[in-house]
Design a protein around this motif. Structure first.
Motif, PDB file in Angstrom:
ATOM      1  N   GLU A  34      47.100 -49.499 -14.775  1.00 11.53           N
ATOM      2  CA  GLU A  34      48.074 -49.015 -13.810  1.00 11.53           C
ATOM      3  C   GLU A  34      47.399 -48.004 -12.887  1.00 11.53           C
ATOM      4  OE1 GLU A  34      50.831 -50.313 -13.267  1.00 11.53           O
ATOM      5  OE2 GLU A  34      51.331 -51.338 -15.127  1.00 11.53           O
ATOM      6  N   SER A  35      47.922 -47.885 -11.690  1.00 19.09           N
ATOM      7  CA  SER A  35      47.361 -46.959 -10.701  1.00 19.09           C
ATOM      8  C   SER A  35      47.580 -45.512 -11.142  1.00 19.09           C
ATOM      9  CB  SER A  35      48.027 -47.173  -9.348  1.00 19.09           C
ATOM     10  OG  SER A  35      49.355 -46.693  -9.393  1.00 19.09           O
ATOM     11  N   PRO A  36      46.772 -44.587 -10.622  1.00 17.67           N
ATOM     12  CA  PRO A  36      46.995 -43.171 -10.944  1.00 17.67           C
ATOM     13  C   PRO A  36      48.407 -42.707 -10.563  1.00 17.67           C
ATOM     14  CG  PRO A  36      44.835 -43.448  -9.961  1.00 17.67           C
ATOM     15  CD  PRO A  36      45.546 -44.781  -9.839  1.00 17.67           C
ATOM     16  N   ARG A  39      50.629 -43.975 -13.327  1.00 17.19           N
ATOM     17  CA  ARG A  39      50.319 -43.282 -14.582  1.00 17.19           C
ATOM     18  C   ARG A  39      50.794 -41.834 -14.593  1.00 17.19           C
ATOM     19  NH1 ARG A  39      44.459 -45.170 -14.842  1.00 17.19           N
ATOM     20  NH2 ARG A  39      44.081 -43.075 -15.602  1.00 17.19           N
ATOM     21  N   SER A  40      51.042 -41.262 -13.432  1.00 20.34           N
ATOM     22  CA  SER A  40      51.487 -39.862 -13.372  1.00 20.34           C
ATOM     23  C   SER A  40      52.974 -39.703 -13.689  1.00 20.34           C
ATOM     24  CB  SER A  40      51.187 -39.281 -11.986  1.00 20.34           C
ATOM     25  OG  SER A  40      52.043 -39.847 -11.003  1.00 20.34           O
ATOM     26  N   LYS A  41      53.683 -40.799 -13.874  1.00 16.72           N
ATOM     27  CA  LYS A  41      55.131 -40.756 -14.101  1.00 16.72           C
ATOM     28  C   LYS A  41      55.458 -41.193 -15.532  1.00 16.72           C
ATOM     29  CE  LYS A  41      55.948 -41.700  -9.267  1.00 16.72           C
ATOM     30  NZ  LYS A  41      54.792 -42.328  -8.655  1.00 16.72           N
ATOM     31  N   ARG A  43      58.218 -41.429 -17.314  1.00 12.23           N
ATOM     32  CA  ARG A  43      59.335 -42.367 -17.517  1.00 12.23           C
ATOM     33  C   ARG A  43      58.908 -43.790 -17.200  1.00 12.23           C
ATOM     34  NH1 ARG A  43      62.508 -45.136 -14.417  1.00 12.23           N
ATOM     35  NH2 ARG A  43      61.843 -44.111 -12.508  1.00 12.23           N
ATOM     36  N   ILE A  44      58.160 -43.952 -16.148  1.00  9.90           N
ATOM     37  CA  ILE A  44      57.712 -45.281 -15.742  1.00  9.90           C
ATOM     38  C   ILE A  44      56.662 -45.813 -16.720  1.00  9.90           C
ATOM     39  CG2 ILE A  44      56.421 -46.495 -13.939  1.00  9.90           C
ATOM     40  CD1 ILE A  44      58.043 -44.820 -11.924  1.00  9.90           C
ATOM     41  N   MET A  45      55.753 -44.970 -17.149  1.00  7.96           N
ATOM     42  CA  MET A  45      54.734 -45.418 -18.105  1.00  7.96           C
ATOM     43  C   MET A  45      55.354 -45.785 -19.453  1.00  7.96           C
ATOM     44  SD  MET A  45      51.888 -45.843 -16.701  1.00  7.96           S
ATOM     45  CE  MET A  45      50.857 -46.067 -18.144  1.00  7.96           C
ATOM     46  N   ALA A  46      56.440 -45.133 -19.817  1.00 12.84           N
ATOM     47  CA  ALA A  46      57.102 -45.454 -21.089  1.00 12.84           C
ATOM     48  C   ALA A  46      57.610 -46.890 -21.108  1.00 12.84           C
ATOM     49  CB  ALA A  46      58.241 -44.476 -21.346  1.00 12.84           C
ATOM     50  N   GLN A  47      57.845 -47.487 -19.929  1.00 12.03           N
ATOM     51  CA  GLN A  47      58.260 -48.891 -19.876  1.00 12.03           C
ATOM     52  C   GLN A  47      57.149 -49.814 -20.391  1.00 12.03           C
ATOM     53  OE1 GLN A  47      59.305 -49.722 -15.809  1.00 12.03           O
ATOM     54  NE2 GLN A  47      61.154 -48.479 -15.896  1.00 12.03           N
ATOM     55  N   ARG A  48      55.948 -49.328 -20.444  1.00 15.07           N
ATOM     56  CA  ARG A  48      54.804 -50.130 -20.880  1.00 15.07           C
ATOM     57  C   ARG A  48      54.507 -49.970 -22.370  1.00 15.07           C
ATOM     58  NH1 ARG A  48      55.627 -49.121 -15.928  1.00 15.07           N
ATOM     59  NH2 ARG A  48      54.534 -50.202 -14.274  1.00 15.07           N
ATOM     60  N   ASP A  49      55.344 -49.217 -23.064  1.00 14.04           N
ATOM     61  CA  ASP A  49      55.171 -49.012 -24.504  1.00 14.04           C
ATOM     62  C   ASP A  49      55.783 -50.170 -25.273  1.00 14.04           C
ATOM     63  OD1 ASP A  49      53.915 -46.624 -24.002  1.00 14.04           O
ATOM     64  OD2 ASP A  49      55.634 -45.376 -24.556  1.00 14.04           O
ATOM     65  N   HIS A  93      59.437 -57.381 -13.584  1.00 15.52           N
ATOM     66  CA  HIS A  93      58.360 -56.540 -13.049  1.00 15.52           C
ATOM     67  C   HIS A  93      58.690 -55.104 -13.410  1.00 15.52           C
ATOM     68  CE1 HIS A  93      55.867 -54.393 -10.149  1.00 15.52           C
ATOM     69  NE2 HIS A  93      55.093 -55.474 -10.179  1.00 15.52           N
ATOM     70  N   LEU A  94      57.719 -54.377 -13.923  1.00 10.90           N
ATOM     71  CA  LEU A  94      57.948 -52.994 -14.330  1.00 10.90           C
ATOM     72  C   LEU A  94      57.938 -52.081 -13.120  1.00 10.90           C
ATOM     73  CD1 LEU A  94      55.628 -53.004 -17.458  1.00 10.90           C
ATOM     74  CD2 LEU A  94      58.110 -53.251 -17.399  1.00 10.90           C
ATOM     75  N   ASP A  95      58.689 -50.985 -13.228  1.00 13.85           N
ATOM     76  CA  ASP A  95      58.737 -50.015 -12.142  1.00 13.85           C
ATOM     77  C   ASP A  95      57.358 -49.403 -11.904  1.00 13.85           C
ATOM     78  OD1 ASP A  95      61.491 -50.390 -11.928  1.00 13.85           O
ATOM     79  OD2 ASP A  95      61.959 -48.660 -13.204  1.00 13.85           O
ATOM     80  N   THR A  96      57.111 -49.062 -10.647  1.00 14.28           N
ATOM     81  CA  THR A  96      55.905 -48.330 -10.281  1.00 14.28           C
ATOM     82  C   THR A  96      56.258 -47.062  -9.514  1.00 14.28           C
ATOM     83  OG1 THR A  96      55.640 -49.627  -8.265  1.00 14.28           O
ATOM     84  CG2 THR A  96      54.448 -50.380 -10.217  1.00 14.28           C
ATOM     85  N   GLU A  97      57.473 -46.968  -9.060  1.00 14.14           N
ATOM     86  CA  GLU A  97      57.950 -45.796  -8.306  1.00 14.14           C
ATOM     87  C   GLU A  97      59.130 -45.190  -9.006  1.00 14.14           C
ATOM     88  OE1 GLU A  97      56.553 -44.443  -5.561  1.00 14.14           O
ATOM     89  OE2 GLU A  97      54.982 -45.929  -5.681  1.00 14.14           O
TER      90      GLU A  97
END
Length: 97
Positions: A34-36, A39-41, A43-49, A93-97
């Motif tokens: 994932e982009s920096p 990765r800085s968010k 809540r959004i990164m938790a979707q990838r768990d 598609h997972l959130d990125t924003e």
């Protein structure tokens, strides 16, 4: 191909994403973490768990078949998995924003 080469490429290149991407590109794979910005968010990164056998793995790398869809997400190689990767299946598609 990811299953066959990703763990070896990560080890060979000490996890340096650009080098891993270049090596797997020789096998015709387009992949990235994932982009920096993403990765800085937290809540959004938790979707990838992904939970697997009582453990949580982050599937932040993904192979891209098309720019905005048909992505396969996967974890880094993990000793809890005997050095293997875990494929995370996400329907939308997972959130990125």
């Amino acid at each position: 191909m990811v299953n066959d080469h990703f763990a070896d490429a990560v080890a060979k290149h000490a996890g340096v994403a650009a080098n891993v991407q270049a090596e797997l590109g020789h096998h015709g794979l387009v992949l990235s973490p994932e982009s920096p910005n993403t990765r800085s968010k937290a809540r959004i990164m938790a979707q990838r768990d992904v939970d697997h056998v009582g453990e949580t793995y982050r599937c932040e790398w993904h192979a891209k078949k098309e720019p905005n869809r048909n992505r396969v997400h996967f974890s880094l190689p993990d000793q809890r998995l005997g050095g293997r990767i875990l494929i995370g299946i996400f329907v939308d598609h997972l959130d990125t924003e």
